[in-house]
Design a protein around this motif. Structure first.
Motif, PDB file in Angstrom:
ATOM      1  N   ALA A  76       0.827  -1.208   0.000  1.00  0.00           N
ATOM      2  CA  ALA A  76       0.000   0.000   0.000  1.00  0.00           C
ATOM      3  C   ALA A  76       0.857   1.253   0.000  1.00  0.00           C
ATOM      4  CB  ALA A  76      -0.930  -0.009   1.207  1.00  0.00           C
ATOM      5  N   LEU A 131       2.351   2.190  -3.435  1.00  0.00           N
ATOM      6  CA  LEU A 131       1.449   2.637  -4.489  1.00  0.00           C
ATOM      7  C   LEU A 131       1.531   4.149  -4.638  1.00  0.00           C
ATOM      8  CD1 LEU A 131      -0.812   1.728  -6.468  1.00  0.00           C
ATOM      9  CD2 LEU A 131      -2.451   2.304  -4.661  1.00  0.00           C
ATOM     10  N   GLY A 176      -1.332   5.473  -9.296  1.00  0.00           N
ATOM     11  CA  GLY A 176      -1.062   4.045  -9.403  1.00  0.00           C
ATOM     12  C   GLY A 176      -2.319   3.200  -9.336  1.00  0.00           C
ATOM     13  N   LEU A 234      -3.747  -0.630  -7.886  1.00  0.00           N
ATOM     14  CA  LEU A 234      -3.528  -1.802  -7.040  1.00  0.00           C
ATOM     15  C   LEU A 234      -4.726  -2.720  -7.154  1.00  0.00           C
ATOM     16  CD1 LEU A 234      -2.186  -3.531  -4.849  1.00  0.00           C
ATOM     17  CD2 LEU A 234      -3.109  -1.956  -3.130  1.00  0.00           C
ATOM     18  N   TYR A 255      -4.935   7.841   2.080  1.00  0.00           N
ATOM     19  CA  TYR A 255      -4.462   8.471   0.851  1.00  0.00           C
ATOM     20  C   TYR A 255      -5.076   9.865   0.676  1.00  0.00           C
ATOM     21  CZ  TYR A 255      -2.702   3.891  -0.690  1.00  0.00           C
ATOM     22  OH  TYR A 255      -2.014   2.699  -0.799  1.00  0.00           O
ATOM     23  N   ARG A 309      -5.123   7.385  -7.069  1.00  0.00           N
ATOM     24  CA  ARG A 309      -4.782   5.985  -6.827  1.00  0.00           C
ATOM     25  C   ARG A 309      -6.059   5.153  -6.999  1.00  0.00           C
ATOM     26  NH1 ARG A 309      -1.820   8.782  -2.878  1.00  0.00           N
ATOM     27  NH2 ARG A 309       0.414   8.247  -2.766  1.00  0.00           N
ATOM     28  N   VAL A 364      -7.689   1.453  -6.311  1.00  0.00           N
ATOM     29  CA  VAL A 364      -7.609   0.143  -5.666  1.00  0.00           C
ATOM     30  C   VAL A 364      -8.857  -0.628  -6.044  1.00  0.00           C
ATOM     31  CG1 VAL A 364      -7.375  -1.117  -3.503  1.00  0.00           C
ATOM     32  CG2 VAL A 364      -6.280   1.135  -3.758  1.00  0.00           C
ATOM     33  N   SER A 387      -1.611   4.308 -15.763  1.00  0.00           N
ATOM     34  CA  SER A 387      -1.210   4.172 -14.362  1.00  0.00           C
ATOM     35  C   SER A 387       0.280   4.433 -14.212  1.00  0.00           C
ATOM     36  CB  SER A 387      -1.527   2.756 -13.843  1.00  0.00           C
ATOM     37  OG  SER A 387      -2.912   2.499 -13.876  1.00  0.00           O
ATOM     38  N   ARG A 395       2.033   3.229 -11.863  1.00  0.00           N
ATOM     39  CA  ARG A 395       2.564   1.922 -11.505  1.00  0.00           C
ATOM     40  C   ARG A 395       1.381   0.994 -11.250  1.00  0.00           C
ATOM     41  NH1 ARG A 395       6.869  -0.046  -6.783  1.00  0.00           N
ATOM     42  NH2 ARG A 395       7.231  -2.082  -7.770  1.00  0.00           N
ATOM     43  N   ALA A 396       1.569  -0.293 -11.559  1.00  0.00           N
ATOM     44  CA  ALA A 396       0.516  -1.278 -11.323  1.00  0.00           C
ATOM     45  C   ALA A 396       1.049  -2.366 -10.399  1.00  0.00           C
ATOM     46  CB  ALA A 396       0.041  -1.889 -12.638  1.00  0.00           C
ATOM     47  N   LEU A 397       0.289  -2.632  -9.337  1.00  0.00           N
ATOM     48  CA  LEU A 397       0.635  -3.648  -8.352  1.00  0.00           C
ATOM     49  C   LEU A 397      -0.549  -4.581  -8.150  1.00  0.00           C
ATOM     50  CD1 LEU A 397       2.126  -1.186  -5.723  1.00  0.00           C
ATOM     51  CD2 LEU A 397       3.480  -2.938  -6.877  1.00  0.00           C
TER      52      LEU A 397
END
Length: 555
Positions: A371, A374, A378, A380, A398, A404, A406, A432, A434-436
């Protein structure tokens, strides 16, 4: 446009063309013989730059990939299969799409209807296969060359347009079952002579927005925001001065009113006993304390209907359903201050407990590191069972407007297709930063074929963090995990697998890294390999029930 060489090709090209004209930008395909006309049509549309084509070996994987694409692209996504059991393999994704309100367009190839019930190869009753899980369906007979061809083209377009309109306005999956007769490839003619050109699709009206209904803000209220509740739940809580109990995938867990340890604080009689009203938004499913709260008969329960016109009411106690809310006045500041004060205290003690636990790496630490990693902008994706519940306790507050995202498959909260859904979500939101993804080991193994991506297929930049405790530790937290059932627990519920995740990833050409402590995890998250990679976080399972008990004892 040159007329297609045969009726099957004409039908397939018409359907794919209409799907793209109705707004689809992604099409997912699993290979098959009967679906060859649809496959060739999809290939040509992709070659022309009209749609992005994704090919997958397994229909279940394809369905969940399409579901992920629909979730983040906010557009209808087509998924193509051949006949028989191939169609049935879409069913888990169709159910999730139905309960999540996602516009999947199922394009299933079929044998001609006269073969049904004859024992013909790969032939079954595909119409109606998905029952109430689809909003609408059409069973389309094979094309017939020379027989009012222009009317057939108009009918194919009308079927597809109507279904996509239902999927996008009704928010759910639809099914076009296309009977196809030979020839099935575009290099053979059967006398078809009509082109498939058509005018633009009819314009459709925007969905009407409900008028807000007033709520008295002075009543001591908590806002419960479940999956996909969106920013309105946060805005309502802030306008009224109410605490916000928002699940990670709600889209509401931002700002100063979000209560991190809300599900734990519901065990505090001073706080929970003071609740006079609950406003429920989205689809809350994560915890029994929240389910008990929204099922209480001694409080007023108001539901905010979602964009599908549905609401959550597990206790059958909702007394008022509204499409949108506004507030009159503002709640006593002490109400929110009490919740925030206790939240800060319990959060501090929770962090101390987790970091001081007798283990090299604790699942909650994994959730917290993911978390924290992110960034603004991003994405998630979080899996079901323990990961999403751990994240619920550990996700930081956040900032509003940081974009972001989620998300999770919380429609039916299964572990089916989680890898494929995460990959689809990443591909559907290429902007995005970043992608997690965060998921458990059983969930990972359940959808291992999601990592079987061909060399010419689009691959996301996605870091998949797998919390590996060698089995199903979610059951350790339930009645099945009590000492009374210790003799049978491992065999029936924990189901240890002993799988070598690194070897599995190597066989599929996916970069893998194993970590066993917070520092190693932070380093792995800070230095991604690029592309699709798996970070395996090894944790204990034998202490999971004791850890959960210690966390609940904080309140």
């Amino acid at each position: 446009m040159t007329p297609p060489p045969n009726a099957a090709t004409a039908a397939a090209r018409t359907v794919v063309d209409e799907l793209v004209r109705c707004g689809a930008r992604h099409l997912v395909l699993s290979p098959g013989s009967r679906s060859a006309p649809l496959a060739f049509a999809a290939y040509d549309a992709a070659a022309a730059g009209r749609v992005e084509l994704h090919t997958r070996l397994d229909e279940r994987t394809a369905g969940f990939l399409a579901l992920g694409l629909a979730r983040t692209s906010r557009r209808p996504v087509g998924v193509v299969t051949t006949s028989g059991t191939a169609v049935a393999n879409l069913h888990p994704a169709v159910l999730e799409a139905s309960h999540s309100g996602l516009p999947l367009v199922l394009l299933t190839a079929d044998r001609p209807a006269h073969l049904r019930g004859t024992g013909a190869n790969q032939t079954t009753w595909q119409p109606g296969m998905f029952g109430r899980a689809v909003l609408d369906e059409a069973d389309v007979v094979p094309g017939s060359p020379g027989d009012r061809e222009d009317e057939q083209v108009r009918a194919w377009r009308a079927h597809l347009f109507r279904l996509v309109e239902v999927a996008t306005t009704g928010h759910g999956p639809v099914h076009l079952n296309l009977q196809l007769d030979g020839p099935l490839t575009p290099d053979a003619g059967d006398g078809w002579s009509t082109g498939i050109d058509a005018a633009d699709p009819p314009a459709t009206d925007d969905e009407p927005r409900p008028s807000p209904e007033p709520l008295d803000a002075t009543v001591r209220t908590v806002v419960v925001a479940g999956d996909d509740a969106g920013p309105p739940a946060r805005v309502l809580a802030e306008q009224a001065g109410w605490p916000l109990l928002a699940e990670p995938s709600s889209g509401s867990r931002t700002g100063d009113h979000a209560i991190r340890t809300g599900r734990l604080l519901l065990a505090d009689p001073a706080l929970a006993g003071g609740i006079d009203r609950v406003v429920v938004a989205g689809h809350p499913t994560l915890s029994r304390p929240v389910t008990r709260l929204v099922s209480r008969t001694d409080v007023e329960v108001v539901a905010l209907a979602d964009r599908h016109g549905r609401w959550t009411d597990p206790g059958h106690v909702v007394s008022r359903v509204i499409g949108a809310a506004t507030v009159d006045g503002r709640c006593d500041k002490k109400w929110l201050a009490d919740w925030k004060g206790r939240d800060a205290e319990v959060s501090r003690r929770l962090d101390e407990l987790v970091d001081g636990w007798d283990a090299d790496l604790v699942p909650h630490q994994v959730a917290r590191e993911v978390a924290t990693a992110l960034p603004p902008g991003g994405l998630l994706f979080v899996g079901s069972s323990n990961p999403v519940r751990d994240l619920d306790l550990m996700v930081p507050r956040y900032d509003v407007g940081a974009r972001r995202m989620v998300v999770a498959n919380r429609g039916l909260a299964g572990i089916d297709g989680t890898l494929s859904s995460a990959i689809g979500c990443a591909l559907g939101r290429p902007r995005s930063t970043r992608a997690l993804a965060l998921l458990g080991d059983v969930t990972f193994l359940h959808d291992l074929t999601g990592l079987a991506i061909g060399p010419v297929e689009a691959r996301p930049d996605l870091t998949v963090v797998v919390v590996n405790d060698d089995g199903g530790s979610i059951f350790a937290l339930l009645e099945q995990g009590a000492e009374t059932h210790a003799a049978s627990f491992e065999r029936l519920f924990a189901t240890p697998h002993g799988a070598d995740l690194g070897a599995l990833c190597a066989g599929l050409g996916v970069h893998h890294r194993q970590v066993r402590d917070p520092a190693g995890l932070r380093d792995a998250l800070a230095t991604p390999a690029g592309g699709l990679e798996v970070v395996e976080a090894v944790v204990r399972r034998d202490d999971r029930r004791a850890l959960d008990a210690a966390i609940r004892a904080l309140v």
